[in-house]
Structure formats: C-alpha cells, structure tokens
Design an enzyme around this catalytic site. Structure first.
Site, PDB file in Angstrom:
ATOM      1  N   ARG A  23      15.390  -6.750  -5.254  1.00 48.66           N
ATOM      2  CA  ARG A  23      16.509  -5.809  -5.270  1.00 48.66           C
ATOM      3  C   ARG A  23      16.117  -4.356  -5.017  1.00 48.66           C
ATOM      4  O   ARG A  23      16.964  -3.474  -5.021  1.00 48.66           O
ATOM      5  CB  ARG A  23      17.253  -5.915  -6.612  1.00 48.66           C
ATOM      6  CG  ARG A  23      18.156  -7.119  -6.679  1.00 48.66           C
ATOM      7  CD  ARG A  23      19.252  -6.986  -5.636  1.00 48.66           C
ATOM      8  NE  ARG A  23      20.038  -8.194  -5.487  1.00 48.66           N
ATOM      9  CZ  ARG A  23      21.208  -8.409  -6.095  1.00 48.66           C
ATOM     10  NH1 ARG A  23      21.701  -7.525  -6.908  1.00 48.66           N
ATOM     11  NH2 ARG A  23      21.851  -9.524  -5.877  1.00 48.66           N
ATOM     12  N   HIS A  48      -2.438 -10.100  -8.567  1.00 50.94           N
ATOM     13  CA  HIS A  48      -3.042 -10.522  -7.300  1.00 50.94           C
ATOM     14  C   HIS A  48      -2.383  -9.710  -6.185  1.00 50.94           C
ATOM     15  O   HIS A  48      -1.428 -10.165  -5.562  1.00 50.94           O
ATOM     16  CB  HIS A  48      -2.786 -12.027  -7.111  1.00 50.94           C
ATOM     17  CG  HIS A  48      -3.564 -12.651  -5.997  1.00 50.94           C
ATOM     18  ND1 HIS A  48      -3.994 -13.954  -6.044  1.00 50.94           N
ATOM     19  CD2 HIS A  48      -3.975 -12.159  -4.804  1.00 50.94           C
ATOM     20  CE1 HIS A  48      -4.657 -14.237  -4.922  1.00 50.94           C
ATOM     21  NE2 HIS A  48      -4.645 -13.163  -4.147  1.00 50.94           N
ATOM     22  N   HIS A  55       4.418  -8.677  -3.455  1.00 49.76           N
ATOM     23  CA  HIS A  55       4.830  -8.734  -4.873  1.00 49.76           C
ATOM     24  C   HIS A  55       4.211  -7.555  -5.638  1.00 49.76           C
ATOM     25  O   HIS A  55       4.873  -6.541  -5.815  1.00 49.76           O
ATOM     26  CB  HIS A  55       4.601 -10.084  -5.553  1.00 49.76           C
ATOM     27  CG  HIS A  55       3.619 -11.009  -4.909  1.00 49.76           C
ATOM     28  ND1 HIS A  55       2.331 -10.682  -4.718  1.00 49.76           N
ATOM     29  CD2 HIS A  55       3.771 -12.280  -4.430  1.00 49.76           C
ATOM     30  CE1 HIS A  55       1.705 -11.700  -4.157  1.00 49.76           C
ATOM     31  NE2 HIS A  55       2.544 -12.687  -3.951  1.00 49.76           N
ATOM     32  N   GLU A  75      -7.186 -10.203  -9.036  1.00 51.49           N
ATOM     33  CA  GLU A  75      -7.618 -11.253  -8.122  1.00 51.49           C
ATOM     34  C   GLU A  75      -7.352 -10.823  -6.690  1.00 51.49           C
ATOM     35  O   GLU A  75      -6.396 -10.097  -6.426  1.00 51.49           O
ATOM     36  CB  GLU A  75      -6.761 -12.509  -8.276  1.00 51.49           C
ATOM     37  CG  GLU A  75      -6.707 -13.152  -9.601  1.00 51.49           C
ATOM     38  CD  GLU A  75      -5.650 -14.252  -9.599  1.00 51.49           C
ATOM     39  OE1 GLU A  75      -5.610 -14.970 -10.594  1.00 51.49           O
ATOM     40  OE2 GLU A  75      -4.868 -14.376  -8.618  1.00 51.49           O
ATOM     41  N   THR A 105       0.284 -18.739  -1.394  1.00 54.04           N
ATOM     42  CA  THR A 105      -0.485 -18.625  -2.631  1.00 54.04           C
ATOM     43  C   THR A 105      -1.872 -19.179  -2.350  1.00 54.04           C
ATOM     44  O   THR A 105      -2.085 -19.830  -1.321  1.00 54.04           O
ATOM     45  CB  THR A 105       0.211 -19.379  -3.787  1.00 54.04           C
ATOM     46  OG1 THR A 105      -0.526 -19.172  -4.991  1.00 54.04           O
ATOM     47  CG2 THR A 105       0.343 -20.863  -3.512  1.00 54.04           C
ATOM     48  N   HIS A 195      -4.172 -22.014 -11.741  1.00 55.42           N
ATOM     49  CA  HIS A 195      -3.272 -22.488 -10.683  1.00 55.42           C
ATOM     50  C   HIS A 195      -2.530 -23.733 -11.125  1.00 55.42           C
ATOM     51  O   HIS A 195      -3.138 -24.732 -11.448  1.00 55.42           O
ATOM     52  CB  HIS A 195      -3.991 -22.765  -9.353  1.00 55.42           C
ATOM     53  CG  HIS A 195      -3.228 -22.193  -8.196  1.00 55.42           C
ATOM     54  ND1 HIS A 195      -2.072 -22.755  -7.709  1.00 55.42           N
ATOM     55  CD2 HIS A 195      -3.422 -21.060  -7.476  1.00 55.42           C
ATOM     56  CE1 HIS A 195      -1.610 -22.002  -6.727  1.00 55.42           C
ATOM     57  NE2 HIS A 195      -2.397 -20.967  -6.559  1.00 55.42           N
ATOM     58  N   ASP A 196      -1.220 -23.615 -11.157  1.00 54.64           N
ATOM     59  CA  ASP A 196      -0.340 -24.739 -11.495  1.00 54.64           C
ATOM     60  C   ASP A 196      -0.516 -25.263 -12.913  1.00 54.64           C
ATOM     61  O   ASP A 196      -0.149 -26.395 -13.211  1.00 54.64           O
ATOM     62  CB  ASP A 196      -0.502 -25.889 -10.490  1.00 54.64           C
ATOM     63  CG  ASP A 196      -0.075 -25.461  -9.110  1.00 54.64           C
ATOM     64  OD1 ASP A 196       1.076 -25.020  -8.960  1.00 54.64           O
ATOM     65  OD2 ASP A 196      -0.897 -25.532  -8.173  1.00 54.64           O
ATOM     66  N   HIS A 219       3.246 -18.680 -12.433  1.00 59.81           N
ATOM     67  CA  HIS A 219       4.513 -19.286 -11.999  1.00 59.81           C
ATOM     68  C   HIS A 219       5.225 -20.066 -13.111  1.00 59.81           C
ATOM     69  O   HIS A 219       6.388 -19.796 -13.419  1.00 59.81           O
ATOM     70  CB  HIS A 219       4.252 -20.193 -10.785  1.00 59.81           C
ATOM     71  CG  HIS A 219       5.486 -20.772 -10.216  1.00 59.81           C
ATOM     72  ND1 HIS A 219       6.314 -20.065  -9.375  1.00 59.81           N
ATOM     73  CD2 HIS A 219       6.079 -21.973 -10.401  1.00 59.81           C
ATOM     74  CE1 HIS A 219       7.354 -20.816  -9.050  1.00 59.81           C
ATOM     75  NE2 HIS A 219       7.230 -21.974  -9.659  1.00 59.81           N
TER      76      HIS A 219
END
Ligand code: PXP
Length: 244
Positions: A23, A48, A55, A75, A105, A195-196, A219
């Site tokens: 936004r 990162h 981002h 990172e 990613t 990660h994940d 995430h």
C-alpha cells in the site's frame, strides 16, 4: 539449564515489509513489529534485503539495527552493495545465501566446493566487522569439510526438504539433517536452520537435530499470527523450540 539449550527463535520480518509495501504507506510498521516480536520473547530478528528492495528496504535495515536489542541477523547474497551494507550496519550475524536477484525465495544452499575461494574471501571481509558468519547449506555431509575451510562460524541448514517430507515420515525427513549436523559438530561448526519451518514440524526438529542453536522463521509465523495474534504465535513457536 535445559531451557538455556533450547534453540533461539529469530523472526524474519520480510513478510511484514511485503504487506507494508503493498500500500505504499507505513502500515504495518516493520520496526514496531520487530520490537514487538522482541517484547513477546523472540531472541532475534532476521531480514533478507534483496537488490530490488521488494520487501525489506536498505533503510529498514538501518532503522532496525539501531533500535533492536536482540540478535540482528542479515541474510543475503554477498553482492558489493550487500557487503557495504554489512560494513555500515555491523549486525551480530550475517547469513550468506547463494540466491540470484530475481528468485522468489532462497531455493538452494551453497556449493561450498565450487565457491570455496569466493566464500573464503567474502567471509574474511565480513568478519572484519565483528559479525558471526553463517552459510546456507543443503544437508549434505560431503559439503561440511569445504564449508569449514571457508572460515564460517556456522551453517544454516536449508530445511525445505525436511518440511516437505515431514508429514510423510519425520524420521526419514530428518535423517540427512542429523548426518550433516553431526559432521558439522565434529569440525566445530555451529548450526542454524531455516526455511518452511512451522508449528507442525518445528518441535521435532528442535528435539532431534543435534546442536541446533537458532532457527529463522518468517512465512509460517506471519501466517499463524493472522489467526493467533503475534504474541500468542511467538509463544507457540518458543514452546515448540523448548528442549525437554
Ligand atoms: N533462511 C533463509 C536463508 C531464507 O532465505 C529464508 C526466507 O527468506 C528463511 C530462512 C525463512 O524461511 P521461511 O520464510 O519459510 O520461514
């Protein structure tokens, strides 16, 4: 005593920046969210920054570095811009990731055999800032000796494969990670993972991966916060990390 050995939670706030950027204003406020993560118990903040600043922006990195009280982990791929940022900001930890600029990613660890010389020079430069260095690595014991030779302090095990196989068979999913972690411990490398990772697969990893010191999670934690709220979510992740 047992609690002291639990792996630390570093919250990756990139996704907060993604929502903000949608936004163009400053809602949610990335710095405020990071401070709240700390207030709710997170032991570190990870960012990162990518070259296109899609981002986290370089200005966010400066803002965070002067305001957060816990461990700051940056990172990224060690481009010249990234290295100059590190030299200015002097974070506690730098995690090197071999991702090209346009990937969505991170999707692989370093090939520490092919890139040993590059990593060695890069890590020596980063260490002049006083930062601890970690390198993102697939769970392959064959890469550990060359990882150690780069001068890195830690490895961050890339847990995508663990997470994707976890539901089928946790023991099979974690086996290569245990082998890589044992090889790393033998040569004196510290161990991070990321990660994940999520509330389903985290506790098993924390209980079964030897020497795990820190996880960085973005995430899933942000998705969980939509349902549970940020404070509860961080408590749930800390509970999953508790070594019994
Ligand atoms: N570790 C590294 C090196 C990453 O690139 C990322 C994603 O930016 C993470 C950990 C966190 O992954 P996730 O967002 O899936 O928790």
């Amino acid at each position: 005593m047992a609690e002291m050995m639990s792996p630390k939670l570093s919250v990756n706030v990139n996704k907060i920046a993604t929502i903000r950027n949608a936004r163009g204003g400053n809602n949610p406020n990335v710095l405020q969210v990071a401070l709240d993560c700390e207030r709710f118990g997170a032991q570190g903040i990870t960012v990162h920054p990518r070259p296109d600043e899609r981002h986290i922006r370089f200005t966010d990195v400066h803002d965070l570095s002067t305001n957060i009280a816990t461990e700051f982990n940056i990172e990224g791929y060690p481009s010249e811009d990234f290295l100059q940022l590190i030299e200015k900001v002097k974070p506690h930890q730098v995690t090197l990731v071999p991702d090209p600029p346009h990937v969505l990613t991170s999707n692989a660890g370093w090939d520490t055999v092919t890139h040993q010389e590059f990593l060695t020079q890069t890590i020596a430069r980063i260490k002049q800032t006083g930062a601890r260095v970690s390198i993102f690595l697939d769970p392959n014991p064959a890469l550990i000796a060359s990882a150690k030779a780069t001068g890195t302090d830690r490895i961050e095990l890339y847990t995508e494969a663990y997470a994707s196989q976890f539901n089928k068979d946790p023991a099979t999913a974690i086996a290569p990670y245990v082998a890589a972690a044992n090889a790393a411990l033998e040569v004196g490398l510290g161990i991070n993972a990321g990660h994940d990772l999520d509330l389903h697969n985290l506790a098993y990893l924390a209980q079964n991966l030897p020497g795990l010191q820190e996880v960085s999670i973005g995430h899933a934690l942000v998705c969980d916060a939509l349902y549970h709220g940020l404070q509860n979510t961080i408590q749930l992740y800390l509970r999953a990390l508790k070594i019994h």
